[in-house]
Design a protein around this motif. Structure first.
Motif, PDB file in Angstrom:
ATOM      1  N   ASP A 261      44.083  86.260 111.391  1.00 51.94           N
ATOM      2  CA  ASP A 261      44.702  84.943 111.553  1.00 51.94           C
ATOM      3  C   ASP A 261      45.529  84.656 110.304  1.00 51.94           C
ATOM      4  N   GLU A 262      46.852  84.621 110.460  1.00 53.36           N
ATOM      5  CA  GLU A 262      47.754  84.431 109.329  1.00 53.36           C
ATOM      6  C   GLU A 262      48.362  83.029 109.269  1.00 53.36           C
ATOM      7  N   THR A 263      47.742  82.068 109.927  1.00 57.49           N
ATOM      8  CA  THR A 263      48.349  80.740 110.031  1.00 57.49           C
ATOM      9  C   THR A 263      48.517  80.043 108.688  1.00 57.49           C
ATOM     10  N   THR A 264      47.696  80.395 107.702  1.00 56.31           N
ATOM     11  CA  THR A 264      47.824  79.771 106.373  1.00 56.31           C
ATOM     12  C   THR A 264      48.406  80.731 105.337  1.00 56.31           C
ATOM     13  N   ALA A 265      48.778  81.941 105.737  1.00 59.90           N
ATOM     14  CA  ALA A 265      49.181  82.966 104.773  1.00 59.90           C
ATOM     15  C   ALA A 265      50.413  82.581 103.962  1.00 59.90           C
ATOM     16  N   ASP A 266      51.306  81.775 104.525  1.00 58.40           N
ATOM     17  CA  ASP A 266      52.534  81.401 103.816  1.00 58.40           C
ATOM     18  C   ASP A 266      52.366  80.156 102.959  1.00 58.40           C
ATOM     19  N   LEU A 267      51.181  79.550 102.982  1.00 56.89           N
ATOM     20  CA  LEU A 267      50.977  78.287 102.262  1.00 56.89           C
ATOM     21  C   LEU A 267      50.422  78.557 100.857  1.00 56.89           C
ATOM     22  N   HIS A 268      51.181  79.281 100.057  1.00 55.59           N
ATOM     23  CA  HIS A 268      50.755  79.551  98.692  1.00 55.59           C
ATOM     24  C   HIS A 268      51.113  78.377  97.784  1.00 55.59           C
ATOM     25  N   ILE A 269      50.295  78.167  96.774  1.00 51.57           N
ATOM     26  CA  ILE A 269      50.570  77.135  95.768  1.00 51.57           C
ATOM     27  C   ILE A 269      50.907  77.837  94.454  1.00 51.57           C
ATOM     28  N   ASP A 270      49.882  78.428  93.834  1.00 52.93           N
ATOM     29  CA  ASP A 270      50.141  79.305  92.694  1.00 52.93           C
ATOM     30  C   ASP A 270      49.400  80.624  92.871  1.00 52.93           C
ATOM     31  N   GLY A 271      48.863  80.834  94.072  1.00 56.84           N
ATOM     32  CA  GLY A 271      48.231  82.101  94.399  1.00 56.84           C
ATOM     33  C   GLY A 271      49.197  82.975  95.185  1.00 56.84           C
ATOM     34  N   VAL A 272      48.788  84.196  95.465  1.00 54.62           N
ATOM     35  CA  VAL A 272      49.638  85.144  96.181  1.00 54.62           C
ATOM     36  C   VAL A 272      48.863  85.710  97.360  1.00 54.62           C
ATOM     37  N   ALA A 273      49.472  85.668  98.543  1.00 58.71           N
ATOM     38  CA  ALA A 273      48.861  86.290  99.717  1.00 58.71           C
ATOM     39  C   ALA A 273      48.971  87.804  99.594  1.00 58.71           C
TER      40      ALA A 273
ATOM     41  N   ASP B  68      30.473  71.219  92.841  1.00 57.84           N
ATOM     42  CA  ASP B  68      31.256  72.398  92.458  1.00 57.84           C
ATOM     43  C   ASP B  68      32.547  72.393  93.273  1.00 57.84           C
ATOM     44  N   VAL B  69      33.652  72.077  92.606  1.00 53.70           N
ATOM     45  CA  VAL B  69      34.952  71.981  93.276  1.00 53.70           C
ATOM     46  C   VAL B  69      35.792  73.190  92.870  1.00 53.70           C
ATOM     47  N   PRO B  70      35.913  74.206  93.713  1.00 56.93           N
ATOM     48  CA  PRO B  70      36.678  75.404  93.328  1.00 56.93           C
ATOM     49  C   PRO B  70      38.174  75.116  93.264  1.00 56.93           C
ATOM     50  N   HIS B  71      38.865  75.878  92.439  1.00 56.22           N
ATOM     51  CA  HIS B  71      40.322  75.795  92.332  1.00 56.22           C
ATOM     52  C   HIS B  71      40.933  76.812  93.294  1.00 56.22           C
ATOM     53  N   VAL B  72      41.748  76.346  94.238  1.00 57.17           N
ATOM     54  CA  VAL B  72      42.318  77.252  95.235  1.00 57.17           C
ATOM     55  C   VAL B  72      43.791  77.514  94.925  1.00 57.17           C
ATOM     56  N   GLY B  73      44.248  78.715  95.270  1.00 61.81           N
ATOM     57  CA  GLY B  73      45.625  79.107  95.001  1.00 61.81           C
ATOM     58  C   GLY B  73      46.564  78.867  96.157  1.00 61.81           C
ATOM     59  N   GLY B  74      46.038  78.374  97.274  1.00 68.56           N
ATOM     60  CA  GLY B  74      46.875  78.118  98.435  1.00 68.56           C
ATOM     61  C   GLY B  74      46.033  77.612  99.585  1.00 68.56           C
ATOM     62  N   GLY B  75      46.695  77.361 100.699  1.00 68.08           N
ATOM     63  CA  GLY B  75      45.990  76.843 101.863  1.00 68.08           C
ATOM     64  C   GLY B  75      45.984  75.332 101.898  1.00 68.08           C
TER      65      GLY B  75
END
Length: 471
Positions: free
Chosen positions: A275-287, A382-389
């Protein structure tokens, strides 16, 4: 009328016990299932004696829970017809529309408003539509020009693709359902992530005999040993994964693990659906590279998360023989995707990089604001830092997610409790928090959540291992 068996309801309830009376905890969990849509309105619940036996509690406990639900308006009981799930204060259809229009603070959805380009693209698509009116409008594969444009995007990502490898669908959920109906039988086992996208669970459960899980952690990601063991022991016919900016954890599967997954699938003759529906939603991370670069995976894409949920356009990228099987299977379900929406999608693909840059800015602002507020209001979480999504998977530290979600909803904030994203009531220590809302709405949501957290404090004082006596 849908009838819910006692065994199925117990599975949905999961770890329903909490501090306080057992009947109250049972009623609260059934109420949350109804509000989340996991128990559809109009469903008949199992008889009191049957449910009591399956739960291992007295009939008095179940009768008291049902009575509490009736008093609150969540259950309607008629002699001879049983107890049917409802929602209190049901309005007329017109009033429902007005209420939904007036309500914007709904954090049960991790989604974005329409990209600014959608309006003008719709006008241009309408102007282009007359050129297609001479045909029948029925095409289960999709417009050739749109399939070509999608194929070119995959080729640019390192997956050589022809239009014959593409089927256009009515969004990603339609694609997932069509894949499960085509490639799964009632005797098959399917592998899923835990936590994961709830509607994928729903589609797979309708076809597979059994679902087996592989854990995804927000920081550690997928478990190599768990993947290998699950493939070896369960031999799943199909594996559904979301390798990029996973919903709800935000994790990204590293390249060696992608190769391991495809090697395991090849070894055990399993079909992998990515499922690639969020793959293009990068913030500062890389798919990562698409799974199809490592082996013959089916790729599911959509404009629902990147462009707008109201644009029901998705697609499947697969080998040509699989596309042909999907085409034959689709005739029993629908006869194609609307031409006008495909023309809108085609127009937007010409501006897709601009749209994605705009989304990056939106999501970065939303993520940074949400993380700051959550950490300041809830230092014990515990709030993780996410790189996208579109969301973050917060560990609230105590197994009260369902109670917290109910308390938040009563304060005007629908939000996704952890068990909504798992199987069998798991993830009571987690909460999905969307990053896609404006700053003022996120600030208000955190305030409501803080008040709700305070209201569930008595439950949080109960030891997590405490099990109330049967009554």
């Amino acid at each position: 009328m849908m009838v819910l068996t006692a065994r199925r309801l117990v599975t949905e309830l999961g770890a329903w016990r909490a501090g306080g009376p057992a009947y109250s905890a049972l009623a609260d969990r059934v109420r949350l299932l109804a509000l989340d849509g996991r128990i559809p309105l109009g469903t008949r619940l199992p008889a009191e004696r049957e449910l009591a036996s399956e739960l291992g509690v007295s009939r008095t406990t179940v009768a008291a829970a049902y009575a509490r639900l009736r008093e609150a308006g969540y259950l309607r009981s008629t002699r001879g017809s049983g107890s049917v799930v409802t929602i209190p204060g049901r309005r007329s259809p017109v009033e429902d529309i007005e209420a939904r229009t007036a309500t914007t603070l709904d954090f049960s959805k991790a989604a974005l408003p329409a990209a600014p380009q959608v309006g003008e693209a719709s006008v241009r698509a309408a102007q282009a539509l007359p050129a297609y009116l001479g045909g029948t409008g029925y095409d289960p594969l999709g417009l050739p020009r749109l399939r070509q444009a999608l194929a070119e995007r995959y080729t640019a990502k390192g997956v050589p693709t022809e239009p014959e490898n593409i089927m256009v669908t009515l969004g990603a959920q339609h694609a997932i359902s069509l894949i499960t109906k085509t490639f799964l039988s009632r005797a098959d086992t399917a592998l899923v992530e835990a936590p994961s996208y709830p509607h994928a669970y729903d589609a797979l459960r309708l076809r597979a005999r059994k679902l087996v899980t592989v854990t995804v952690d927000p920081r550690r990601g997928w478990d190599d040993h768990g993947l290998a063991q699950t493939f070896r022991e369960a031999r799943p016919a199909l594996a559904y994964v979301m390798p990029d900016f996973h919903n709800p954890t935000g994790a990204v599967m590293p390249a060696p693990q992608r190769q391991l997954l495809m090697d395991l699938a090849r070894r055990h003759d399993s079909l992998v659906v990515a499922d690639e529906t969020t793959a293009d939603l990068h913030i500062d991370g890389v798919a990562g590279a698409p799974l199809a670069t490592y082996g013959p995976a089916l790729l599911v894409g959509s404009m629902g998360k990147t462009v707008w949920g109201g644009l029901r356009i998705g697609w499947i990228r697969a080998e040509q023989d699989k596309i042909q099987r999907l085409e034959q299977s689709r005739y029993a379900q629908d006869l194609g995707t609307p031409i006008l929406e495909q023309l809108i999608a085609l127009d937007l693909l010409g501006q897709y990089e601009e749209i994605l840059r705009y989304r990056t800015v939106q999501l970065r602002e939303g993520r940074d604001h949400a993380e700051e507020l959550l950490r300041s209001h809830f230092p014990q979480w515990d709030v993780p830092h996410v790189g996208g999504g579109l969301c973050t998977w917060v560990n609230i530290g105590e197994p009260v997610s369902s109670q917290l979600a109910l308390a938040a909803r009563e304060g005007g904030l629908p939000i996704g409790a952890g068990p909504r994203f798992g199987l069998g009531g798991a993830f009571e220590r987690f909460l999905r928090f969307p990053l896609s809302y404006p700053a003022e709405e996120t600030s208000l949501a955190v305030e409501i959540l803080a008040e709700a957290w305070h209201r569930v404090e008595p439950l949080r004082r109960v030891d997590a291992d405490f099990t109330p006596a049967l009554v």
